[in-house]
Motif scaffolding. Sequence first.
Motif, PDB file in Angstrom:
ATOM      1  N   GLU A  62       0.826  -1.198   0.000  1.00  0.00           N
ATOM      2  CA  GLU A  62       0.000   0.000   0.000  1.00  0.00           C
ATOM      3  C   GLU A  62       0.870   1.261   0.000  1.00  0.00           C
ATOM      4  OE1 GLU A  62      -3.331   1.593  -0.852  1.00  0.00           O
ATOM      5  OE2 GLU A  62      -3.072  -0.561  -0.651  1.00  0.00           O
ATOM      6  N   ILE A  63       1.939   1.238   0.778  1.00  0.00           N
ATOM      7  CA  ILE A  63       2.863   2.374   0.834  1.00  0.00           C
ATOM      8  C   ILE A  63       3.507   2.579  -0.546  1.00  0.00           C
ATOM      9  CG2 ILE A  63       5.087   3.120   1.799  1.00  0.00           C
ATOM     10  CD1 ILE A  63       4.016   1.945   4.495  1.00  0.00           C
ATOM     11  N   GLU A  64       3.863   1.466  -1.207  1.00  0.00           N
ATOM     12  CA  GLU A  64       4.416   1.547  -2.565  1.00  0.00           C
ATOM     13  C   GLU A  64       3.415   2.191  -3.517  1.00  0.00           C
ATOM     14  OE1 GLU A  64       5.690  -2.254  -4.071  1.00  0.00           O
ATOM     15  OE2 GLU A  64       7.143  -2.494  -2.448  1.00  0.00           O
ATOM     16  N   HIS A  65       2.144   1.786  -3.421  1.00  0.00           N
ATOM     17  CA  HIS A  65       1.109   2.331  -4.303  1.00  0.00           C
ATOM     18  C   HIS A  65       1.002   3.843  -4.156  1.00  0.00           C
ATOM     19  CE1 HIS A  65      -1.353  -1.625  -4.928  1.00  0.00           C
ATOM     20  NE2 HIS A  65      -0.145  -1.685  -5.419  1.00  0.00           N
ATOM     21  N   VAL A  66       1.038   4.312  -2.914  1.00  0.00           N
ATOM     22  CA  VAL A  66       0.928   5.755  -2.683  1.00  0.00           C
ATOM     23  C   VAL A  66       2.171   6.459  -3.225  1.00  0.00           C
ATOM     24  CG1 VAL A  66       0.657   7.575  -0.965  1.00  0.00           C
ATOM     25  CG2 VAL A  66      -0.583   5.435  -0.691  1.00  0.00           C
ATOM     26  N   ARG A  67       3.332   5.878  -2.988  1.00  0.00           N
ATOM     27  CA  ARG A  67       4.572   6.491  -3.476  1.00  0.00           C
ATOM     28  C   ARG A  67       4.621   6.532  -5.003  1.00  0.00           C
ATOM     29  NH1 ARG A  67       9.061   4.125   0.789  1.00  0.00           N
ATOM     30  NH2 ARG A  67       8.662   5.689   2.377  1.00  0.00           N
ATOM     31  N   GLU A  68       4.067   5.494  -5.642  1.00  0.00           N
ATOM     32  CA  GLU A  68       4.024   5.464  -7.115  1.00  0.00           C
ATOM     33  C   GLU A  68       3.051   6.501  -7.656  1.00  0.00           C
ATOM     34  OE1 GLU A  68       2.740   1.489  -7.919  1.00  0.00           O
ATOM     35  OE2 GLU A  68       4.714   0.619  -7.552  1.00  0.00           O
ATOM     36  N   GLY A  69       2.116   6.943  -6.811  1.00  0.00           N
ATOM     37  CA  GLY A  69       1.141   7.928  -7.247  1.00  0.00           C
ATOM     38  C   GLY A  69      -0.166   7.321  -7.719  1.00  0.00           C
ATOM     39  N   ARG A  70      -0.402   6.045  -7.439  1.00  0.00           N
ATOM     40  CA  ARG A  70      -1.677   5.428  -7.826  1.00  0.00           C
ATOM     41  C   ARG A  70      -2.838   6.121  -7.120  1.00  0.00           C
ATOM     42  NH1 ARG A  70      -1.395  -1.129  -8.277  1.00  0.00           N
ATOM     43  NH2 ARG A  70       0.668  -1.256  -9.191  1.00  0.00           N
ATOM     44  N   HIS A  71      -2.592   6.458  -5.859  1.00  0.00           N
ATOM     45  CA  HIS A  71      -3.574   7.220  -5.079  1.00  0.00           C
ATOM     46  C   HIS A  71      -2.859   7.843  -3.901  1.00  0.00           C
ATOM     47  CE1 HIS A  71      -3.712   4.179  -1.890  1.00  0.00           C
ATOM     48  NE2 HIS A  71      -3.739   3.267  -2.834  1.00  0.00           N
ATOM     49  N   GLY A  72      -3.556   8.631  -3.102  1.00  0.00           N
ATOM     50  CA  GLY A  72      -2.961   9.259  -1.928  1.00  0.00           C
ATOM     51  C   GLY A  72      -3.650   8.767  -0.672  1.00  0.00           C
ATOM     52  N   VAL A  73      -3.243   9.297   0.458  1.00  0.00           N
ATOM     53  CA  VAL A  73      -3.876   8.988   1.748  1.00  0.00           C
ATOM     54  C   VAL A  73      -3.886  10.248   2.588  1.00  0.00           C
ATOM     55  CG1 VAL A  73      -3.436   6.495   1.928  1.00  0.00           C
ATOM     56  CG2 VAL A  73      -1.657   8.090   2.591  1.00  0.00           C
TER      57      VAL A  73
ATOM     58  N   ILE B 199      -1.644   2.481   6.551  1.00  0.00           N
ATOM     59  CA  ILE B 199      -1.479   1.236   7.302  1.00  0.00           C
ATOM     60  C   ILE B 199      -2.812   0.509   7.409  1.00  0.00           C
ATOM     61  CG2 ILE B 199      -0.900   0.279   9.570  1.00  0.00           C
ATOM     62  CD1 ILE B 199       1.111   2.710   9.807  1.00  0.00           C
ATOM     63  N   ALA B 200      -3.875   1.257   7.692  1.00  0.00           N
ATOM     64  CA  ALA B 200      -5.204   0.662   7.836  1.00  0.00           C
ATOM     65  C   ALA B 200      -5.682   0.014   6.541  1.00  0.00           C
ATOM     66  CB  ALA B 200      -6.206   1.723   8.290  1.00  0.00           C
ATOM     67  N   ILE B 201      -5.405   0.657   5.411  1.00  0.00           N
ATOM     68  CA  ILE B 201      -5.801   0.091   4.115  1.00  0.00           C
ATOM     69  C   ILE B 201      -5.054  -1.226   3.888  1.00  0.00           C
ATOM     70  CG2 ILE B 201      -5.736   0.408   1.605  1.00  0.00           C
ATOM     71  CD1 ILE B 201      -6.087   3.452   2.149  1.00  0.00           C
ATOM     72  N   GLY B 202      -3.763  -1.240   4.210  1.00  0.00           N
ATOM     73  CA  GLY B 202      -2.962  -2.460   4.065  1.00  0.00           C
ATOM     74  C   GLY B 202      -3.478  -3.591   4.941  1.00  0.00           C
ATOM     75  N   LEU B 203      -3.819  -3.270   6.199  1.00  0.00           N
ATOM     76  CA  LEU B 203      -4.328  -4.296   7.112  1.00  0.00           C
ATOM     77  C   LEU B 203      -5.679  -4.826   6.632  1.00  0.00           C
ATOM     78  CD1 LEU B 203      -3.439  -2.772  10.605  1.00  0.00           C
ATOM     79  CD2 LEU B 203      -2.241  -4.570   9.365  1.00  0.00           C
ATOM     80  N   SER B 204      -6.503  -3.923   6.112  1.00  0.00           N
ATOM     81  CA  SER B 204      -7.810  -4.310   5.583  1.00  0.00           C
ATOM     82  C   SER B 204      -7.641  -5.282   4.414  1.00  0.00           C
ATOM     83  CB  SER B 204      -8.574  -3.062   5.128  1.00  0.00           C
ATOM     84  OG  SER B 204      -9.799  -3.415   4.537  1.00  0.00           O
ATOM     85  N   LYS B 205      -6.717  -4.960   3.510  1.00  0.00           N
ATOM     86  CA  LYS B 205      -6.447  -5.842   2.367  1.00  0.00           C
ATOM     87  C   LYS B 205      -5.965  -7.211   2.842  1.00  0.00           C
ATOM     88  CE  LYS B 205      -5.272  -2.911  -1.558  1.00  0.00           C
ATOM     89  NZ  LYS B 205      -4.191  -2.505  -2.468  1.00  0.00           N
ATOM     90  N   ALA B 206      -5.114  -7.195   3.877  1.00  0.00           N
ATOM     91  CA  ALA B 206      -4.586  -8.455   4.412  1.00  0.00           C
ATOM     92  C   ALA B 206      -5.713  -9.331   4.946  1.00  0.00           C
ATOM     93  CB  ALA B 206      -3.575  -8.171   5.516  1.00  0.00           C
ATOM     94  N   ARG B 207      -6.602  -8.734   5.737  1.00  0.00           N
ATOM     95  CA  ARG B 207      -7.717  -9.499   6.300  1.00  0.00           C
ATOM     96  C   ARG B 207      -8.605 -10.053   5.194  1.00  0.00           C
ATOM     97  NH1 ARG B 207      -7.736  -5.049  10.384  1.00  0.00           N
ATOM     98  NH2 ARG B 207      -6.894  -5.980  12.282  1.00  0.00           N
ATOM     99  N   ARG B 208      -8.858  -9.234   4.174  1.00  0.00           N
ATOM    100  CA  ARG B 208      -9.709  -9.662   3.055  1.00  0.00           C
ATOM    101  C   ARG B 208      -9.037 -10.744   2.222  1.00  0.00           C
ATOM    102  NH1 ARG B 208     -14.087  -6.731   1.397  1.00  0.00           N
ATOM    103  NH2 ARG B 208     -14.765  -5.235   2.943  1.00  0.00           N
ATOM    104  N   ALA B 209      -7.701 -10.774   2.245  1.00  0.00           N
ATOM    105  CA  ALA B 209      -6.961 -11.788   1.487  1.00  0.00           C
ATOM    106  C   ALA B 209      -6.826 -13.096   2.270  1.00  0.00           C
ATOM    107  CB  ALA B 209      -5.587 -11.253   1.122  1.00  0.00           C
ATOM    108  N   GLY B 210      -7.330 -13.107   3.513  1.00  0.00           N
ATOM    109  CA  GLY B 210      -7.327 -14.353   4.272  1.00  0.00           C
ATOM    110  C   GLY B 210      -6.298 -14.449   5.378  1.00  0.00           C
TER     111      GLY B 210
END
Length: 163
Positions: free
Chosen positions: A31-42, A49-60
């Motif tokens: 998620e930090i990489e995505h923001v640094r690449e400019g895909r989106h901001g926060v 961090i919360a978005i990353g944790l959310s993705k982790a939980r959704r991924a199992g």
Amino acid sequence: MPEQRTLRAAEEDRREGKSPSTQAGEFVKEEIEHVREGRHGVRSTKQAIAIGLSKARRAGVELPAPKKNVSKRVQKKAEQDLEAGASHRRKSPRRARATENALKRESREPVSKSALSKQAKKAAAKRSSGARSAAAKKTARTKGASKRSAAAKKAARTRARKT
């Protein structure tokens, strides 16, 4: 949807017997990489961090919802993510697009090195010295000989640089 590389790294961590928070760290890193690449901001470092944790939980990743020091809303969202990870239902494309567009309007600044450093220091300061010490001891136990040796060499270099 997380990248295949991230899913593989998290799966490898799981197979090696690492904790769910370590597995989730792969998603936070992505998620930090995505923001640094400019895909989106926060809006804040915590949000990334919360978005990353959310993705982790959704991924199992079996990362439990936080028990203390968080709002009921945060706990509920974490529980929903865990359920979503178990059910494999897709988010509606309209909602996904709306989320993405909202994030695109936010800043890239919260994932700078200095912002992440500040966040880490704040999080560490909330923990007792005993808890920090216990975490360091556990790390030393579970690291393995080669990684322990590398860490010792790095610490020596750091000490030499400071003097």
